[in-house]
Write an enzyme that holds these catalytic residues in place. Sequence first.
Site, mmCIF file in Angstrom:
data_model
loop_
_atom_site.group_PDB
_atom_site.id
_atom_site.type_symbol
_atom_site.label_atom_id
_atom_site.label_comp_id
_atom_site.label_asym_id
_atom_site.label_seq_id
_atom_site.Cartn_x
_atom_site.Cartn_y
_atom_site.Cartn_z
ATOM 1 N N HIS A 163 -86.033 95.159 77.210
ATOM 2 C CA HIS A 163 -87.242 95.222 78.027
ATOM 3 C C HIS A 163 -88.440 95.004 77.113
ATOM 4 O O HIS A 163 -88.641 95.741 76.146
ATOM 5 C CB HIS A 163 -87.366 96.564 78.742
ATOM 6 C CG HIS A 163 -88.534 96.612 79.674
ATOM 7 N ND1 HIS A 163 -89.419 97.662 79.703
ATOM 8 C CD2 HIS A 163 -88.985 95.727 80.599
ATOM 9 C CE1 HIS A 163 -90.355 97.422 80.608
ATOM 10 N NE2 HIS A 163 -90.103 96.250 81.168
ATOM 11 N N ASP A 218 -92.613 94.478 76.903
ATOM 12 C CA ASP A 218 -93.986 94.487 77.417
ATOM 13 C C ASP A 218 -94.860 93.936 76.296
ATOM 14 O O ASP A 218 -94.775 94.411 75.158
ATOM 15 C CB ASP A 218 -94.463 95.908 77.752
ATOM 16 C CG ASP A 218 -93.646 96.553 78.865
ATOM 17 O OD1 ASP A 218 -93.398 95.880 79.867
ATOM 18 O OD2 ASP A 218 -93.255 97.725 78.712
ATOM 19 N N LEU A 266 -93.922 93.698 61.673
ATOM 20 C CA LEU A 266 -94.261 92.315 61.989
ATOM 21 C C LEU A 266 -92.995 91.537 62.351
ATOM 22 O O LEU A 266 -91.926 91.768 61.789
ATOM 23 C CB LEU A 266 -94.953 91.648 60.812
ATOM 24 C CG LEU A 266 -96.366 92.137 60.485
ATOM 25 C CD1 LEU A 266 -96.833 91.508 59.172
ATOM 26 C CD2 LEU A 266 -97.330 91.794 61.607
ATOM 27 N N GLN A 272 -85.969 92.351 65.712
ATOM 28 C CA GLN A 272 -87.072 91.694 64.992
ATOM 29 C C GLN A 272 -86.843 90.192 64.893
ATOM 30 O O GLN A 272 -87.750 89.391 65.150
ATOM 31 C CB GLN A 272 -87.201 92.286 63.590
ATOM 32 C CG GLN A 272 -88.348 91.699 62.771
ATOM 33 C CD GLN A 272 -88.332 92.184 61.332
ATOM 34 O OE1 GLN A 272 -87.270 92.332 60.730
ATOM 35 N NE2 GLN A 272 -89.517 92.430 60.782
#
Length: 398
Positions: free
Chosen positions: A21, A23, A52, A87
């Site tokens: 999920h 956002d 990052l 990531q």
Amino acid sequence: MIKDEFSVGEALVGEEPELAHIDLAIGRKNSKIGQAFMDSLAQPRQGHTPILAVIRPNLPVKPSTLILPKVTIRSLEDADKIFGPAQSAVAKAVADVVEEGVIPKEEAESLVIVASVFVHPRGKDYSRIYRYNYGATKLAIKRAMEKFPSIDKVLEEKDKATHGVIGFRMNNLKNPPYLEVALDIPDWRRVEGIIRSLPRSDSLIIEAGTPLIKRYGVEVVQKIRQLRPESVILADLKTLDTGNIEARMAGDATANVVACSGLAPVNTMEKFIEECEKVGALSLIDTLNLSDPKTVLGKLTVKPNIVELHRAIDVEEEEEARWGNIEEIRKVCGDDTLIAVAGGIRTKNAKKALDAGADIIVVGRAITGAKDVAGAARAFLQQMGVEEVDQFRVMTDF
């Protein structure tokens, strides 16, 4: 192209426990999103250290993207999932949307992305974590750039959609007609059997009748809810005093609709209607034994969501006992007010009630006293011309 200060995107992809999920918000470096980017990087929350997005160590993507873990990182295993497949997936997705032109290449340097990323602690399959987060990130970015959804899409879907976690949709009675089954039997064992027999239909309202509530209390609504979590449940309190208190009690018991007697003082009815709105329930005023419902309803400064034109059981067979002028009531309360009719409804006159302007027909013994409860309820639904709106509906994102 980002014309506003920032754009927001969201996407849910995959299956548990690796489900992803995302956002995210995209904006320019000198915008509020740019400030949020730096604030999150400089002041990380414990257990939610931002990282990052990098293609590989020493190669961060453009637009610069900050990953904010939704779930608290409690172990090295949790950290590996974020620093590894999640990531990498987010970074690859960002790079690909630039290559595909979703984000213009010439703007990539001036933009930043803040992405909130969910990785379930029980997720084990790194391949799935990667694939789901990659797909969710690409979709969320695309939606952000296209400003999906439009307000028209939201309004179209709000009464149709089912949330995946709760597993049912909230029905706000926006698509009449409806069949309301009145459970006036003060015997839970019989009531439970009836509820289990009722067909599952978006056009069905289950009423916890006054005798049932008097015997078991308003908490009987919760017992019904356990059997039919998706159903609209009406608590027929026939409130006469302390309207706000009784409305709150029914709302706390998860009633979708709460009924107040039209014989109550005007002030009581107004407090009742206002409290129903506060607890997210629809208000109903029952006109049982009111000689002039139109005048009483006209005195209300706030109008109910539903007006029930009600003939008592003891007089419903009398020829002179009629429901009244439905359209006059609607003029007093407004076009959005639903009109329910109760008392003496049978399959033979159900269509007549609807043709007269009723939105809800309330049926008791004709269903609850039938040998075949399911068959009786379906016969009414058939007479009403009800079809399941979403029976053949295929959900799509765009």
